[in-house]
Design a protein around this motif. Structure first.
Motif, PDB file in Angstrom:
ATOM      1  N   ARG A  13     -20.048  22.156  -1.985  1.00  0.00           N
ATOM      2  CA  ARG A  13     -19.110  20.667  -2.240  1.00  0.00           C
ATOM      3  C   ARG A  13     -19.380  20.160  -1.103  1.00  0.00           C
ATOM      4  NH1 ARG A  13     -14.755  17.653  -1.015  1.00  0.00           N
ATOM      5  NH2 ARG A  13     -14.297  16.121  -2.615  1.00  0.00           N
ATOM      6  N   THR A  34     -19.157  17.431   2.178  1.00  0.00           N
ATOM      7  CA  THR A  34     -18.352  16.595   2.388  1.00  0.00           C
ATOM      8  C   THR A  34     -18.697  15.562   3.096  1.00  0.00           C
ATOM      9  OG1 THR A  34     -16.755  17.460   4.091  1.00  0.00           O
ATOM     10  CG2 THR A  34     -16.517  18.097   1.932  1.00  0.00           C
ATOM     11  N   VAL A  75     -13.352   5.831   3.968  1.00  0.00           N
ATOM     12  CA  VAL A  75     -13.151   7.288   3.067  1.00  0.00           C
ATOM     13  C   VAL A  75     -12.982   7.807   4.059  1.00  0.00           C
ATOM     14  CG1 VAL A  75     -15.490   7.399   4.135  1.00  0.00           C
ATOM     15  CG2 VAL A  75     -15.256   8.314   2.000  1.00  0.00           C
ATOM     16  N   SER A  76     -12.235   8.886   3.393  1.00  0.00           N
ATOM     17  CA  SER A  76     -11.432  10.131   4.021  1.00  0.00           C
ATOM     18  C   SER A  76     -12.658  11.132   4.343  1.00  0.00           C
ATOM     19  CB  SER A  76     -10.533  10.846   3.059  1.00  0.00           C
ATOM     20  OG  SER A  76     -10.053  11.750   3.335  1.00  0.00           O
ATOM     21  N   ARG A 135     -12.709  13.914   4.331  1.00  0.00           N
ATOM     22  CA  ARG A 135     -12.589  14.992   3.244  1.00  0.00           C
ATOM     23  C   ARG A 135     -12.922  14.624   1.442  1.00  0.00           C
ATOM     24  NH1 ARG A 135      -7.667  15.011   1.813  1.00  0.00           N
ATOM     25  NH2 ARG A 135      -7.001  13.322   3.106  1.00  0.00           N
ATOM     26  N   SER A 136     -13.347  13.407   1.693  1.00  0.00           N
ATOM     27  CA  SER A 136     -14.234  12.602   0.414  1.00  0.00           C
ATOM     28  C   SER A 136     -15.633  13.851   0.323  1.00  0.00           C
ATOM     29  CB  SER A 136     -14.205  11.178   0.547  1.00  0.00           C
ATOM     30  OG  SER A 136     -13.304  10.836   0.065  1.00  0.00           O
ATOM     31  N   SER A 137     -16.134  13.361  -0.975  1.00  0.00           N
ATOM     32  CA  SER A 137     -17.046  14.149  -1.054  1.00  0.00           C
ATOM     33  C   SER A 137     -18.166  13.256  -0.641  1.00  0.00           C
ATOM     34  CB  SER A 137     -17.323  14.172  -2.284  1.00  0.00           C
ATOM     35  OG  SER A 137     -18.181  13.723  -2.839  1.00  0.00           O
ATOM     36  N   THR A 138     -19.422  13.354  -0.229  1.00  0.00           N
ATOM     37  CA  THR A 138     -20.742  12.654  -0.639  1.00  0.00           C
ATOM     38  C   THR A 138     -20.588  11.593  -1.696  1.00  0.00           C
ATOM     39  OG1 THR A 138     -22.147  14.007  -0.966  1.00  0.00           O
ATOM     40  CG2 THR A 138     -21.450  13.787   1.477  1.00  0.00           C
ATOM     41  N   THR A 193     -18.960  10.401  -3.404  1.00  0.00           N
ATOM     42  CA  THR A 193     -17.601   9.668  -3.421  1.00  0.00           C
ATOM     43  C   THR A 193     -18.174   8.262  -2.565  1.00  0.00           C
ATOM     44  OG1 THR A 193     -16.031  11.202  -4.070  1.00  0.00           O
ATOM     45  CG2 THR A 193     -15.045   8.825  -3.077  1.00  0.00           C
ATOM     46  N   ALA A 194     -18.792   8.983  -1.063  1.00  0.00           N
ATOM     47  CA  ALA A 194     -18.650   8.201  -0.446  1.00  0.00           C
ATOM     48  C   ALA A 194     -20.274   7.112  -0.702  1.00  0.00           C
ATOM     49  CB  ALA A 194     -19.125   8.525   0.506  1.00  0.00           C
ATOM     50  N   GLU A 202      -8.455   8.680   8.840  1.00  0.00           N
ATOM     51  CA  GLU A 202      -7.927   9.715   8.288  1.00  0.00           C
ATOM     52  C   GLU A 202      -5.882   9.044   8.336  1.00  0.00           C
ATOM     53  OE1 GLU A 202      -6.864  11.932   6.046  1.00  0.00           O
ATOM     54  OE2 GLU A 202      -8.068  13.022   6.316  1.00  0.00           O
TER      55      GLU A 202
END
Length: 237
Positions: free
Chosen positions: A2, A4, A109-110, A112-115, A117-118, A134
């Motif tokens: 995954r 990030t 966007v965090s 730690r979020s997935s690409t 999500t971005a 963060e």
């Protein structure tokens, strides 16, 4: 597997503070070849974002209301700022500092979020880049171009990860009958596996591998454990 935001983001970020003047912001955008800069507090806490569009409001407002060569007096500028029907365009058109020009709150966007999500956030808000933060503190910037990096992988690397990480290590299944072929990021899985549930899990995990554009599923199974239909050999899932 995954990917990030932290994996692809830029950590060397050009930022401004709330008192940075209009001209300095414009020069920063041009000098660094970026379309927006975050506005931060001394502690690197994100207050907002100033984009090219925010700066261009000044020229757009001037052209629409006064003509290219007209500079409204201070009283008129203040009146337009307070006007109910002036809206965001008028407010930013008379702004002189980052605090007056910025869009706040910033879309963040965090790390730690997935690409994925971005990418969805960019599409939802119609922006080309996102501030990575963060707990509100600046960590970096991620752009559309950064997100495309996940697809720029050699087909041989993608195939190797699917065989070693997905089929052998993560699933720990009998995969001697599975063939993996990758062409320009398009993955073809063919052959057979013992159970239909294994086929479904293998294809789902393969889609998460960096660089996979799409999957052609030609896998068959011996036992359909999803319907308890018996041990008859089924066709491709």
């Amino acid at each position: 597997m995954r990917t990030t935001v932290k994996d692809v983001m830029t950590t060397q970020v050009v930022s401004v503070n709330s008192s940075t003047p209009f001209k300095d912001i414009a020069e920063a955008l041009i000098a660094h070849g970026v379309s927006a800069v975050p506005v931060v507090h001394e502690s690197n806490y994100v207050l907002g974002v100033v984009s090219e569009a925010d700066l261009l409001c000044k020229e757009e407002f001037r052209e629409q209301c006064y003509g290219d060569n007209y500079q409204p007096p201070l009283r008129a500028r203040l009146r337009h700022r307070l006007s109910q029907d002036g809206g965001s365009l008028r407010q930013k058109a008379v702004g002189d500092t980052a605090a007056e020009l910025m869009t706040s709150p910033a879309v963040t966007v965090s790390p730690r979020s997935s690409t994925v999500t971005a990418a969805r956030l960019m599409d939802k808000h119609g922006v080309k880049r996102l501030v990575v933060a963060e707990d509100g503190y600046l960590e970096g910037i991620v752009s559309r171009r950064d997100l495309l990096k996940t697809f720029v992988r050699a087909d041989s690397d993608i195939a190797r990860e699917i065989r070693e990480e997905v089929l052998e290590r993560s699933l720990s299944m009998e995969t001697l009958g599975v063939a993996v072929h990758v062409d320009q990021g398009l993955v073809t899985l063919s052959g057979w596996m013992d159970r239909r549930s294994e086929v479904m899990l293998a294809t789902r995990m393969t889609r998460r591998v960096n660089g996979v554009v799409d999957i052609i599923d030609k896998l068959s199974w011996k036992h359909d454990d999803s319907t308890r239909a018996g041990d008859t050999f089924s066709g491709p899932s």
